[in-house]
Design a protein around this motif. Structure first.
Motif, short mmCIF file in Angstrom:
data_model
loop_
_atom_site.label_atom_id
_atom_site.label_comp_id
_atom_site.label_asym_id
_atom_site.label_seq_id
_atom_site.Cartn_x
_atom_site.Cartn_y
_atom_site.Cartn_z
N GLU A 1 108.11 55.37 -109.01
CA GLU A 1 109.17 56.20 -109.57
C GLU A 1 109.48 57.37 -108.62
O GLU A 1 110.64 57.68 -108.35
CB GLU A 1 108.69 56.72 -110.92
CG GLU A 1 109.79 57.19 -111.85
CD GLU A 1 109.19 57.66 -113.17
OE1 GLU A 1 108.46 56.85 -113.81
OE2 GLU A 1 109.40 58.82 -113.53
N ASN A 2 108.40 58.02 -108.12
CA ASN A 2 108.59 59.15 -107.21
C ASN A 2 109.27 58.72 -105.92
O ASN A 2 110.08 59.46 -105.35
CB ASN A 2 107.25 59.83 -106.90
CG ASN A 2 106.75 60.66 -108.08
OD1 ASN A 2 107.55 61.15 -108.88
ND2 ASN A 2 105.44 60.79 -108.20
N CYS A 3 108.93 57.52 -105.42
CA CYS A 3 109.57 57.02 -104.20
C CYS A 3 111.08 56.89 -104.42
O CYS A 3 111.88 57.25 -103.56
CB CYS A 3 108.99 55.65 -103.80
SG CYS A 3 107.34 55.79 -103.06
N ARG A 4 111.46 56.37 -105.59
CA ARG A 4 112.89 56.26 -105.90
C ARG A 4 113.51 57.64 -105.99
O ARG A 4 114.55 57.90 -105.39
CB ARG A 4 113.07 55.53 -107.23
CG ARG A 4 113.37 54.04 -107.10
CD ARG A 4 113.89 53.45 -108.40
NE ARG A 4 112.99 53.73 -109.53
CZ ARG A 4 111.92 53.01 -109.83
NH1 ARG A 4 111.58 51.96 -109.10
NH2 ARG A 4 111.17 53.33 -110.85
N ARG A 5 112.85 58.51 -106.75
CA ARG A 5 113.41 59.83 -107.02
C ARG A 5 113.64 60.63 -105.74
O ARG A 5 114.65 61.31 -105.58
CB ARG A 5 112.46 60.59 -107.95
CG ARG A 5 112.96 61.93 -108.41
CD ARG A 5 112.59 62.21 -109.85
NE ARG A 5 111.14 62.36 -109.97
CZ ARG A 5 110.54 63.56 -110.09
NH1 ARG A 5 111.24 64.66 -110.08
NH2 ARG A 5 109.23 63.64 -110.22
N PHE A 6 112.67 60.55 -104.80
CA PHE A 6 112.78 61.35 -103.58
C PHE A 6 113.42 60.56 -102.43
O PHE A 6 113.49 61.04 -101.31
CB PHE A 6 111.40 61.87 -103.16
CG PHE A 6 110.84 62.88 -104.10
CD1 PHE A 6 111.30 64.19 -104.06
CD2 PHE A 6 109.90 62.54 -105.05
CE1 PHE A 6 110.79 65.15 -104.94
CE2 PHE A 6 109.39 63.48 -105.93
CZ PHE A 6 109.84 64.79 -105.89
N GLY A 7 113.87 59.33 -102.74
CA GLY A 7 114.59 58.57 -101.72
C GLY A 7 113.72 58.08 -100.59
O GLY A 7 114.07 58.24 -99.41
N CYS A 8 112.57 57.52 -100.90
CA CYS A 8 111.66 57.00 -99.87
C CYS A 8 111.37 55.53 -100.12
O CYS A 8 110.20 55.15 -100.31
CB CYS A 8 110.35 57.77 -99.86
SG CYS A 8 110.52 59.53 -99.67
#
Lengths: 176, 176, 176, 176
Positions: free
Chosen positions: B60-67
């Motif tokens: 989820e964090n990868c999606r949110r921060f664009g990684c």
């Protein structure tokens, strides 16, 4: 020289991966400016230093570490820097901190980040008192204490570094 | 989550601006992997995590921060990572540290950097004892203690974070 | 010399106001023994030191601070001390810590207090590991870091002392 | 409640073994007053507290620890204490610190000791600024940071306490 852990936190707080221009005020021998330039090849870096001897070492270090792009400026802030900055680092503790903060905020684009490090209690007070009257948001103030495992006789102890204060904040994006 | 000052020092010690591939072992919710990926767009990042819930948050964090580039691997190291790494970060403290260090050194190219953070005394001991038998150089071990200025009534105090230990070293370049 | 804050905590942990006999093992120049004797006129104090030069200074300090009652013993613990103690302080870090702990516990009456201070990680480990096998209760282990406000130019900074570890525990009152 | 290491240093700095009368200003539930009374049976102790609930607990603690001699005074300093003191401890941080310092110095006999502890930066500043204008000598200001070894899972970490500031000084012996 700014100690490693403090320098690392300062560079992280400056958010340089999305910055275009960093001004290092009181750059000393350039440890912050050079680490910033090495880590972020796209970044424009301006290093201001009023001590000629330090500036000489800074020039030498720029050559040694392959950072010819760092613009070295001899003088005392406030002085004229033509390009606005989105990151300003104040590492020296030579007094006049309120003026230096005002000047730094004037150089910054809205949303740009200001990071200050020092060891003097007096600077902590004057910075906090002054910043309370400035158009900044997200102020964070930390005390960092690092100690390094060091050999002594048959064993090892943690050799203490002096505590350092770090203040980070952002110039307000919207003028009221 | 790895605290800000510790994460900043860890990332600095990993020397990512000259690295090609970082493996984050015990990546948790991804704070180190994501900060590394954001700061170094060219860097390949592999995040290993054995806790499915944490791995979900990491995704989820990868999606949110664009990684999206961060490769997420479910499992417990030692496991197979095809690409050798020039930087390995061990942020978890889930025991088996000696094995984890051996595995990390096996992934590293000569001269690659290993950084470990933890809060447990037992991990400090086992890491130091084990690393003394490994082919590493430039070992540095620091204790970091940060405290954050926090409002209380009419004033402010420094709210302490727990001390964290950080070990950094380099895999030997030349086998003797 | 044991630093002021550490010495104060050590003396407090030794609960000397209800003690009859304190043994100071590795007494050095006597800072703990003398402060204990001055604060508690009724207390019997035995100071053991193996370094003849330190013992000479200890004798001199006893005269200077008016503590003739402190019994000075030249030698290395384990050695024979006739009177049982209800408080033992180990301030030196000269190795053989496990033996020293065993000897100290043998001198102590049930419920008597043992306090150990040191800076070496290796001593922390060996003390904790060994004490886990001993008949002690109420074990408390602290890390103390003190820094002293110190003038620098126009201002003041906190000059760090190295972190010190302090372990305190009580000899079990009832043998199982 | 004043933490153990801070309390120990404060009591040590108060030099109570040669004192006749200690005033504990903002005594709270009495941890300093009671430890002082227990360690020094000859010492007269006056505990001032303005919070009725805390004063109730203080009374209860005096009974529990067998210190009926401690004189409890309900109120806010400045108030009238008939006996001059040779040791004053200010443990609360309820503002008005300058007034409290003036009042404390007025209670002290020449050469008497004043010890102040607090966690607020604002109190550190106002105490230092004000004491610079007072007739005191031997000013010592320390920052203390203690952490306690604490079980976590299979291991132990050092759980941090917040840093505390301690100021100690002596009332001038000779008026100029």
């Amino acid at each position: 020289m700014t100690k490693e852990a403090v320098r690392a936190l300062a560079l992280s707080k400056l958010a340089l991966h999305r910055a275009k221009h960093l001004i290092d005020v009181g750059a000393g021998t350039g440890s912050v400016a050079i680490e910033a330039a090495l880590a972020h090849p796209q970044l424009q870096v301006t290093a201001i230093e009023r001590n000629p001897a330090a500036l000489g070492l800074l020039e030498e270090n720029c050559r040694r570490f392959g950072c010819p792009r760092i613009e070295r400026v001899f003088g005392v802030a406030p002085l004229v820097v033509e390009q606005p900055a989105d990151a300003v680092f104040i590492g020296g503790s030579g007094g006049h901190l309120s003026q230096l903060i005002d000047w730094s905020l004037a150089q910054l684009t809205p949303g740009g980040r200001l990071v200050i490090t020092f060891i003097l209690q007096e600077n902590l007070n004057s910075a906090l008192t002054h910043l309370a009257t400035c158009k900044v948001t997200g102020l964070d103030c930390q005390q960092l204490q690092a100690s390094t495992l060091t050999a002594l006789g048959q064993g090892h102890y943690f050799k203490a570094q002096n505590p350092v204060f770090l203040i980070a904040c952002e110039k307000e994006s919207h003028h009221v």
